[in-house]
Every structure is written in structure tokens, then in C-alpha cells.
Write an enzyme that holds these catalytic residues in place. Structure first.
Site, mmCIF file in Angstrom:
data_model
loop_
_atom_site.group_PDB
_atom_site.id
_atom_site.type_symbol
_atom_site.label_atom_id
_atom_site.label_comp_id
_atom_site.label_asym_id
_atom_site.label_seq_id
_atom_site.Cartn_x
_atom_site.Cartn_y
_atom_site.Cartn_z
ATOM 1 C CB CYS A 31 5.302 2.046 7.677
ATOM 2 S SG CYS A 31 4.945 3.675 7.037
ATOM 3 C CG LEU A 32 6.754 1.815 1.489
ATOM 4 C CD1 LEU A 32 6.509 1.802 -0.779
ATOM 5 C CD2 LEU A 32 8.462 0.539 1.202
ATOM 6 C CG HIS B 159 0.571 6.769 5.692
ATOM 7 N ND1 HIS B 159 1.769 6.367 6.626
ATOM 8 C CD2 HIS B 159 0.852 5.388 5.089
ATOM 9 C CE1 HIS B 159 2.677 6.300 6.085
ATOM 10 N NE2 HIS B 159 2.270 4.510 5.845
ATOM 11 N N GLY C 236 0.761 -1.324 0.132
ATOM 12 C CA GLY C 236 0.108 0.354 -0.035
ATOM 13 C C GLY C 236 0.694 0.695 -0.108
ATOM 14 C CG HIS D 270 -0.509 0.231 6.968
ATOM 15 N ND1 HIS D 270 0.644 -0.143 7.852
ATOM 16 C CD2 HIS D 270 0.557 1.462 6.359
ATOM 17 C CE1 HIS D 270 1.744 0.735 7.630
ATOM 18 N NE2 HIS D 270 1.481 2.175 6.525
ATOM 19 C CD GLU D 271 -1.946 1.866 2.590
ATOM 20 O OE1 GLU D 271 -1.125 3.441 2.620
ATOM 21 O OE2 GLU D 271 -0.479 1.353 2.906
ATOM 22 C CD GLN E 251 3.148 5.578 2.443
ATOM 23 O OE1 GLN E 251 2.338 4.828 2.539
ATOM 24 N NE2 GLN E 251 4.391 5.852 3.057
#
Ligand code: NI
Length: 180
Positions: A97-98, A143, A49, A139-140, A54
Site C-alpha cells: 500500500c502506498l 480505504h 490503485g 483494497h481500495e 490517501q
């Protein structure tokens, strides 16, 4: 299409509440190119995702895709998503997480939810998601609200650097029959 630079924890954009995208703005080349680039960036870095903050855009857009042991999720674009929790029970599992590279931690997430959003063409989409798909959506969604998974952990004691995660935690989880 381009691979975009992913910003890391500490960049202020990750802590901002993202702006909703007006439906009429969705068709613009700028937004359509951003969505294409987010997909390409997510795939390039093996993410499941990616949210627009991000990649330095404080806009309410997220992309999700997963093909692997944790689940099969087709490429999904969510614009201005809203969540309704359908099952208040919390399931705890590992997340990464990226924007927080090389770490994993255990995060409780709701088991089942409904999503109301727009797709990339401005059409309304509504669906229910559970387990891993529901986890990725939460999670997204976080963000887009300026939150990261660390904020949701019950206990930072499980926060693990990648090498130690693989050495000390992944085998135990496998033995315990997790979805990894
Ligand atoms: Ni993330």
C-alpha cells in the site's frame, strides 16, 4: 496535472469513512482535477490503485490501473462504489500500500464480486471482477471505509519489510507458482 502527496498510516484521514460525491458535483473542475491528479500520482509511485483519502480527500473516489504479470486492468475510475460479493471463497496473496510504504503482507480477499459505481462523468457502471482485479477493488474499497490491508490480515506474522520480502518470501512464492 500534479503529483499529490500521499499520506501515510497514522494520518487520521486514512481512518475516516469517506463521503459520497454528489453526481452533480462530479463535473466540477475541482473533482475532475483531483481525479486527473490521482491517476498521475498512482502512476508516478507505481501503484495499482489509489483512493482519495490517501491524498487527503475524504471522498469516495478510487482509481485503479495495472499492466503487469499480476493482471491487465485498464485505467478505471470508481466514484461511490458499492460491492456485492459473488464468491465467498477467500484467496490469500501479497499486498502492499502506498500509505504503508515498503511493507508487504498476505491478505485474504474474496475471489469474485460485483461493483456498482459511477464513472468520472457520472454514468452508472456495473461489472464483475475476479482474482487480482477483485483484490485491488477490495483494497481500495477498504480505504474508502477507513480500513487498510493490515486490518484484513489473518496473521501479522507474514508482514514483511520490502528487502526481507524479496529475500525470504518472493523466491518461495515464485517457486510455488504464484501470480507474481
Ligand atoms: Ni492502499
Amino acid at each position: 496535472m500534479s503529483i499529490l502527496k500521499v499520506c501515510h498510516l497514522g494520518h487520521p484521514v486514512l481512518r475516516m469513512q469517506s463521503k459520497r460525491v454528489p453526481r452533480e458535483a462530479l463535473a466540477s473542475p475541482a473533482i475532475q482535477n483531483l481525479i486527473d491528479d490521482m491517476m498521475e500520482t498512482m502512476v508516478e509511485y507505481y501503484g495499482v490503485g489509489l483512493a482519495a483519502p490517501q491524498v487527503h480527500h475524504s471522498l469516495s473516489i478510487a482509481v485503479i490501473e495495472c499492466h503487469g504479470p499480476r493482471g491487465e486492468i485498464p485505467m478505471t475510475v470508481l466514484v461511490n462504489p458499492e460491492m456485492t460479493i459473488l464468491d465467498e471463497s477467500l484467496l490469500e496473496d501479497w499486498e502492499g500500500c502506498l500509505s504503508i510504504p515498503d511493507f508487504r503482507g498476505r491478505v485474504p480477499r474474496y475471489a469474485r464480486l460485483r461493483v456498482d459505481a459511477l464513472d468520472r462523468h457520472g454514468h452508472k457502471v456495473e461489472f464483475t471482477a475476479e482474482d487480482f482485479f477483485a483484490r485491488v477493488i477490495q483494497h481500495e474499497f477498504d480505504h474508502l471505509m477507513g480500513k487498510v490491508y493490515l486490518d484484513r490480515m489473518r496473521d501479522l506474522g507474514t508482514l514483511a519489510h520490502m528487502a526481507e520480502f524479496e529475500r525470504y518470501w518472493l523466491p518461495r512464492e515464485k517457486k510455488a507458482g504464484s501470480s507474481e
